[in-house]
Design a protein around this motif. Structure first.
Motif, PDB file in Angstrom:
ATOM      1  N   ARG A 126       0.485  -1.199   0.060  1.00 54.06           N
ATOM      2  CA  ARG A 126      -0.125   0.232  -0.250  1.00 54.06           C
ATOM      3  C   ARG A 126       0.503   1.716  -0.032  1.00 54.06           C
ATOM      4  NH1 ARG A 126      -5.226  -0.779   0.420  1.00 54.06           N
ATOM      5  NH2 ARG A 126      -6.262  -2.734   1.315  1.00 54.06           N
ATOM      6  N   GLU A 127       1.821   1.296  -0.778  1.00 48.50           N
ATOM      7  CA  GLU A 127       3.124   2.415   0.013  1.00 48.50           C
ATOM      8  C   GLU A 127       2.610   3.533  -1.347  1.00 48.50           C
ATOM      9  OE1 GLU A 127       6.998   1.433   0.012  1.00 48.50           O
ATOM     10  OE2 GLU A 127       6.832  -0.199   1.270  1.00 48.50           O
ATOM     11  N   THR A 128       2.238   3.121  -2.711  1.00 46.90           N
ATOM     12  CA  THR A 128       1.686   4.164  -3.788  1.00 46.90           C
ATOM     13  C   THR A 128       0.280   3.186  -3.787  1.00 46.90           C
ATOM     14  OG1 THR A 128       2.466   2.197  -5.389  1.00 46.90           O
ATOM     15  CG2 THR A 128       3.881   4.118  -4.323  1.00 46.90           C
ATOM     16  N   GLU A 129      -0.502   4.460  -4.891  1.00 45.00           N
ATOM     17  CA  GLU A 129      -1.746   4.081  -5.566  1.00 45.00           C
ATOM     18  C   GLU A 129      -1.622   2.823  -6.430  1.00 45.00           C
ATOM     19  OE1 GLU A 129      -4.174   6.993  -8.943  1.00 45.00           O
ATOM     20  OE2 GLU A 129      -2.270   7.625  -8.032  1.00 45.00           O
ATOM     21  N   GLU A 130      -0.263   2.891  -6.745  1.00 42.58           N
ATOM     22  CA  GLU A 130      -0.154   1.646  -7.657  1.00 42.58           C
ATOM     23  C   GLU A 130       0.117   0.549  -7.298  1.00 42.58           C
ATOM     24  OE1 GLU A 130       1.718   5.668  -9.584  1.00 42.58           O
ATOM     25  OE2 GLU A 130       2.316   4.532  -7.854  1.00 42.58           O
ATOM     26  N   LEU A 134       7.332   2.174  -2.705  1.00 39.71           N
ATOM     27  CA  LEU A 134       8.255   3.717  -3.202  1.00 39.71           C
ATOM     28  C   LEU A 134       9.082   4.057  -4.481  1.00 39.71           C
ATOM     29  CD1 LEU A 134       7.112   6.690  -3.068  1.00 39.71           C
ATOM     30  CD2 LEU A 134       8.228   7.044  -1.041  1.00 39.71           C
ATOM     31  N   THR A 137       9.235   3.080  -7.528  1.00 37.50           N
ATOM     32  CA  THR A 137       8.129   3.882  -8.325  1.00 37.50           C
ATOM     33  C   THR A 137       8.689   5.044  -8.178  1.00 37.50           C
ATOM     34  OG1 THR A 137       6.219   2.659  -7.100  1.00 37.50           O
ATOM     35  CG2 THR A 137       6.288   4.853  -7.552  1.00 37.50           C
ATOM     36  N   LEU A 138       9.631   5.752  -7.245  1.00 42.31           N
ATOM     37  CA  LEU A 138      10.118   7.071  -7.508  1.00 42.31           C
ATOM     38  C   LEU A 138      11.827   7.091  -8.616  1.00 42.31           C
ATOM     39  CD1 LEU A 138      10.142   8.319  -4.698  1.00 42.31           C
ATOM     40  CD2 LEU A 138       8.524   9.245  -5.911  1.00 42.31           C
ATOM     41  N   ARG A 141       9.880   7.079 -12.522  1.00 44.08           N
ATOM     42  CA  ARG A 141       9.879   8.760 -12.621  1.00 44.08           C
ATOM     43  C   ARG A 141      10.478   8.870 -13.024  1.00 44.08           C
ATOM     44  NH1 ARG A 141       4.513   8.887  -7.840  1.00 44.08           N
ATOM     45  NH2 ARG A 141       3.732   7.327  -8.427  1.00 44.08           N
ATOM     46  N   TYR A 217       8.429  14.487  -0.599  1.00 41.88           N
ATOM     47  CA  TYR A 217       8.802  13.284   0.192  1.00 41.88           C
ATOM     48  C   TYR A 217      10.745  13.795   0.590  1.00 41.88           C
ATOM     49  CZ  TYR A 217       5.875   9.631   0.286  1.00 41.88           C
ATOM     50  OH  TYR A 217       5.069   9.036   0.019  1.00 41.88           O
ATOM     51  N   GLY A 363       3.322  -1.794 -11.464  1.00 38.98           N
ATOM     52  CA  GLY A 363       2.646  -1.003 -11.185  1.00 38.98           C
ATOM     53  C   GLY A 363       2.240   0.817 -12.595  1.00 38.98           C
TER      54      GLY A 363
END
Length: 384
Positions: A126-130, A134, A137-138, A141, A217, A363
């Motif tokens: 549950r760390e990110t919307e996807e 995290l 994911t970062l 991006r 962050y 993701g």
């Protein structure tokens, strides 16, 4: 016992990184086969070095693939369009060394069995919307943003090659802040001559790449390491040999969970290295989306020629609302885990794979990433 306060780091690379160039070519070959022959078999490997691409592996198909044109089009799309980047789609040499798949493997796969032995992992949290970790994911991006500012000429002095790395501090098991960001961005000689890649280049990347991505962050103490050696003039295949399948942690969960060892790119969906890993992401994401766990790690294992997996294992890290044994039964009852069942469930015989070959296989929100759907979540919640 699970750790609660710690630092965790994940990295990503841009589409111009030599290994990712190879992944995209291998998956480009796979897409080209599936476009005209949905049941074609592909195990395609690519090697790239200064001025040379070698495409090899085993393919069984009734179609014909223009490997040379495919390679040049992919390189052009990535941005290797000028010798100043160390690689040029106009002039590089291309060697096609593809041959037919072994009939010993085919006889087991044709009956619906797995294409090889091995174990695969899937994960969601549950760390990110996807529902992804995290750090990875970062990192993705950031790499994607590096490509965006290059192609849109926002930072026109950048080259196709690049890497990112993000360190996240976790407090009580939850991501709190980013402690440091690492960026390696290829740039041109003109940028050096115009003094664009000294303090100005560093500031540009902080303002145009890092801040828009990391956002909330970031803190006043976050450290930035940008082209830490000073210059990144020689990049791409000129500086680093690339091969398909060398970025398996970048492709998956950034090191948050174990990896079975099998790469994805260039493999058709009868290869469980790829399709079962996609299925495990699909199952794990639906379990988390259903509310049955906040974290879910799955392992599955196969033997060559046999359809049913030899094992399914789950770990919800103490967050499960029902027992792990109950969750395994729910999975077995509600998901077809045979290779043919996975292909049918996720609709994998389509030319969707080139898009997966950079910026992570999980993701993602784009069309074709069927394993990111949460359409089974309500059913799982009701049955549990």
């Amino acid at each position: 016992m699970e750790k609660h306060n710690y630092l965790f780091t994940s990295e990503s690379v841009t589409e111009g990184h030599p290994d990712k160039v190879c992944d995209q070519i291998s998956d480009g070959v796979l897409d080209a086969v599936l476009k005209v022959d949905p049941k074609g078999r592909v195990a395609c490997e690519t090697y790239v070095t200064m001025g040379l691409i070698i495409v090899g592996g085993e393919i069984t198909t009734n179609s014909f693939i223009h490997v040379h044109d495919l390679c040049r089009n992919i390189l052009k799309d990535i941005g290797y369009s000028d010798p100043k980047y160390g690689f040029d789609y106009h002039t590089c040499a291309i060697l096609n060394a593809i041959h037919a798949q072994s009939p010993d493997i085919a006889q087991g796969v044709d009956k619906g069995g797995a294409g090889d032995q091995g174990m695969m992992f899937g994960y969601a949290c549950r760390e990110t919307e996807e529902l992804m970790p995290l750090p990875i994911t970062l990192a993705h991006r950031l790499s994607l943003r590096l490509t965006e500012v290059r192609k849109k000429k926002i930072l026109g002095y950048l080259g196709p090659d690049g890497k990112s790395q993000v360190t996240v501090e976790y407090v009580n098991g939850k991501p709190k802040k980013v402690t440091n960001v690492v960026i390696a961005a290829q740039h041109t000689q003109e940028a050096v001559e115009k003094n664009a890649f000294s303090n100005r280049g560093r500031k540009d990347i902080i303002e145009k790449v890092i801040k828009p991505v990391i956002g909330e962050y970031l803190t006043k103490d976050t450290e930035f390491f940008i082209n830490q050696t000073g210059l990144f003039l020689v990049g791409g295949p000129q500086s680093d040999t690339g091969m398909t399948g060398r970025k398996i942690i970048v492709d998956t969960y950034g090191g948050t969970i174990p990896h079975g060892g099998g790469a994805f790119s260039g493999k058709d969906p009868t290869k469980v290295d790829r399709s079962a890993a996609y299925m495990m992401r699909y199952v794990a994401k639906n379990i988390v989306a259903s509310g049955l766990a906040d974290k879910c790690q799955l392992q599955i294992a196969y033997v060559i020629g046999r359809a049913e997996p030899v094992s399914v294992n789950i770990d919800t890290f103490g967050t499960g609302k029902v027992s792990d044994e109950r969750l395994v039964k729910l999975i077995r009852d509600n998901f077809d885990l045979t290779p043919s069942g996975i292909i049918k469930t996720l609709d994998l015989r389509k030319p969707i794979y080139r898009n997966t070959a950079a910026y992570g296989h999980f993701g993602r929100k784009e069309q074709g990433f069927t394993w990111e759907q949460t359409d089974k979540a309500k059913t799982l919640a009701r049955l549990a």
